[in-house]
Design an enzyme around this catalytic site. Structure first.
Site, mmCIF file in Angstrom:
data_model
loop_
_atom_site.group_PDB
_atom_site.id
_atom_site.type_symbol
_atom_site.label_atom_id
_atom_site.label_comp_id
_atom_site.label_asym_id
_atom_site.label_seq_id
_atom_site.Cartn_x
_atom_site.Cartn_y
_atom_site.Cartn_z
ATOM 1 N N GLU A 47 0.856 -1.187 0.000
ATOM 2 C CA GLU A 47 0.000 0.000 0.000
ATOM 3 C C GLU A 47 0.890 1.234 0.000
ATOM 4 O O GLU A 47 1.983 1.219 0.611
ATOM 5 C CB GLU A 47 -0.859 -0.023 1.277
ATOM 6 C CG GLU A 47 -1.696 1.206 1.532
ATOM 7 C CD GLU A 47 -2.358 1.205 2.931
ATOM 8 O OE1 GLU A 47 -1.781 0.600 3.862
ATOM 9 O OE2 GLU A 47 -3.447 1.803 3.067
ATOM 10 N N ASN A 107 -7.198 5.868 -1.789
ATOM 11 C CA ASN A 107 -6.068 4.982 -1.494
ATOM 12 C C ASN A 107 -6.235 3.834 -2.483
ATOM 13 O O ASN A 107 -7.179 3.050 -2.352
ATOM 14 C CB ASN A 107 -6.162 4.510 -0.040
ATOM 15 C CG ASN A 107 -4.913 3.769 0.403
ATOM 16 O OD1 ASN A 107 -4.192 3.197 -0.417
ATOM 17 N ND2 ASN A 107 -4.663 3.768 1.693
ATOM 18 N N LYS A 124 -9.656 1.731 -1.993
ATOM 19 C CA LYS A 124 -9.873 1.206 -0.637
ATOM 20 C C LYS A 124 -11.283 1.521 -0.129
ATOM 21 O O LYS A 124 -11.738 2.669 -0.193
ATOM 22 C CB LYS A 124 -8.830 1.818 0.303
ATOM 23 C CG LYS A 124 -8.750 1.202 1.693
ATOM 24 C CD LYS A 124 -7.514 1.742 2.409
ATOM 25 C CE LYS A 124 -7.341 1.178 3.792
ATOM 26 N NZ LYS A 124 -6.095 1.711 4.439
ATOM 27 N N GLU A 143 -6.282 8.866 7.914
ATOM 28 C CA GLU A 143 -6.659 8.351 6.584
ATOM 29 C C GLU A 143 -8.041 8.824 6.166
ATOM 30 O O GLU A 143 -8.298 9.049 4.982
ATOM 31 C CB GLU A 143 -6.636 6.814 6.583
ATOM 32 C CG GLU A 143 -5.258 6.211 6.430
ATOM 33 C CD GLU A 143 -5.341 4.758 6.017
ATOM 34 O OE1 GLU A 143 -4.957 3.914 6.839
ATOM 35 O OE2 GLU A 143 -5.788 4.464 4.898
ATOM 36 N N CYS A 169 -4.993 -3.055 3.009
ATOM 37 C CA CYS A 169 -4.730 -2.875 4.423
ATOM 38 C C CYS A 169 -5.919 -3.150 5.353
ATOM 39 O O CYS A 169 -6.244 -4.303 5.595
ATOM 40 C CB CYS A 169 -4.166 -1.474 4.665
ATOM 41 S SG CYS A 169 -3.173 -1.412 6.145
ATOM 42 N N ASN A 194 0.106 -0.922 5.259
ATOM 43 C CA ASN A 194 1.002 -0.112 6.098
ATOM 44 C C ASN A 194 0.360 -0.151 7.476
ATOM 45 O O ASN A 194 -0.681 0.499 7.685
ATOM 46 C CB ASN A 194 1.029 1.360 5.662
ATOM 47 C CG ASN A 194 1.772 1.636 4.377
ATOM 48 O OD1 ASN A 194 2.224 2.753 4.174
ATOM 49 N ND2 ASN A 194 1.897 0.700 3.474
#
Ligand code: ING
Length: 307
Positions: A47, A107, A124, A143, A169, A194
């Site tokens: 990621e 993302n 994501k 995020e 993730c 991550n």
């Protein structure tokens, strides 16, 4: 006749804030070449593989973070990765921050085939962390400020001789991610991550990060009869220690390969995609055993309702 897919997990060590994209791309090129030398046909990168994990810092004016995002893929800086992969006849999966022409922020992860063509894009779905500035944290995980949650859901694409899915993730912690792909017959799920080791407010849980990482990917693999390739950006990045433990997991849930370091490292495995049928056609024959007629709560509500 086995349908073997030789896959590599190309783990990154930390990318520091001052490391530029060119140095990141050079590291990805080195990992790609190592994987190709080990006969990998598909190389999975982490990621946000081009930059440091920038949601660790909050900026009041979000356009001040624009430089962390890619506005085109490939771009002049990332083109060498596409060119080298095509030359080597290797496909890859790459995670990065995406800024669309309409200024949407995702993302994102792409799947590139062995001819260097982007055959799939995933954005994501499950965005962890927080939306507002939380300066009292030892480090932030904003995020939800930097990325919009995708409404496109989870796709599965025919590629590399099988059915390939993607997640990123935090998605790997939610069983729904695997099941939506499982219901499309997925045979290999590619997942970059991550994961800070000190994310949870309760430090005593830090030791569980590796256990939880393996738990969710191994169970997701087994319960959906699919391979899962989890690839970390690990090590100490801007003072924050991040989980490594990149792994290639079989439809049985067994770990076929796992990294030994928290630095740049390639692991590979030959995955017979026909192995998936051993689980999809027996224990997890969805058509025979699933009961969607009693699962209404799963899509009907978000939070728990206490009767
Ligand atoms: N990171 C973390 C992850 O889901 C996290 C957030 C860390 C959640 C630790 C829970 C515990 O692995 C990202 N980028 O989703």
């Amino acid at each position: 006749m086995a349908r073997n897919l030789h896959v590599a997990a190309a783990q990154l060590g930390p990318i520091q804030k001052t490391d530029d994209r060119k140095s990141a791309v050079n590291r990805l090129l080195a990992l790609l070449r190592q994987a190709a030398a080990k006969k990998a046909e598909l190389v999975v990168f982490p990621e946000l593989a081009l930059t440091t994990f920038f949601p660790r810092w909050f900026v009041e004016n979000i356009s001040d973070a624009d430089h962390w995002y890619e506005t085109e893929m490939p771009s002049p800086i990332t083109a060498p990765l596409f060119d080298e992969a095509k030359k080597l006849g290797v496909g890859f999966c790459l995670g990065y921050a995406e800024l669309t022409p309409s200024k949407q922020r995702f993302n994102t992860q792409i799947l590139v085939d062995q001819k260097g063509v982007v055959v799939a894009k995933y954005r994501k779905v499950h965005i962890p962390g927080h939306e507002e500035n939380e300066p009292d944290r030892p480090f932030q995980h904003a995020e939800r400020y930097y990325f919009a949650p995708s409404d496109e859901g989870f796709g599965v694409w025919k590629a590399f001789g099988g059915r390939i899915g993607m997640m990123i993730c935090n998605d790997r912690r939610w069983p729904e991610s695997y099941r939506v792909m499982g219901l499309q017959g997925v045979e290999m799920i590619l997942c970059g991550y991550n994961t800070p080791l000190h994310y949870v407010p309760d430090p005593s849980q830090d030791v569980l990060q590796g256990f939880h990482n393996a738990l969710v990917m191994q169970s997701g693999a087994y319960q959906n009869g699919t391979f899962v390739v989890g690839v970390a950006k690990g090590g100490v990045e801007e003072g924050v220690d991040s989980l490594a433990d990149s792994s290639i997991i079989a439809p049985s849930g067994e770990i076929l390969a796992k990294t030994q370091t928290n630095s740049d490292e390639v692991i590979t495995a030959v995955c017979d995609l026909d192995w998936c049928a051993n689980y999809k056609s027996t224990l997890f024959d969805f058509d025979r055993y699933r009961r969607p007629e009693v699962y209404g709560r799963i899509t009907g509500q978000r939070g728990a309702i206490l009767g």
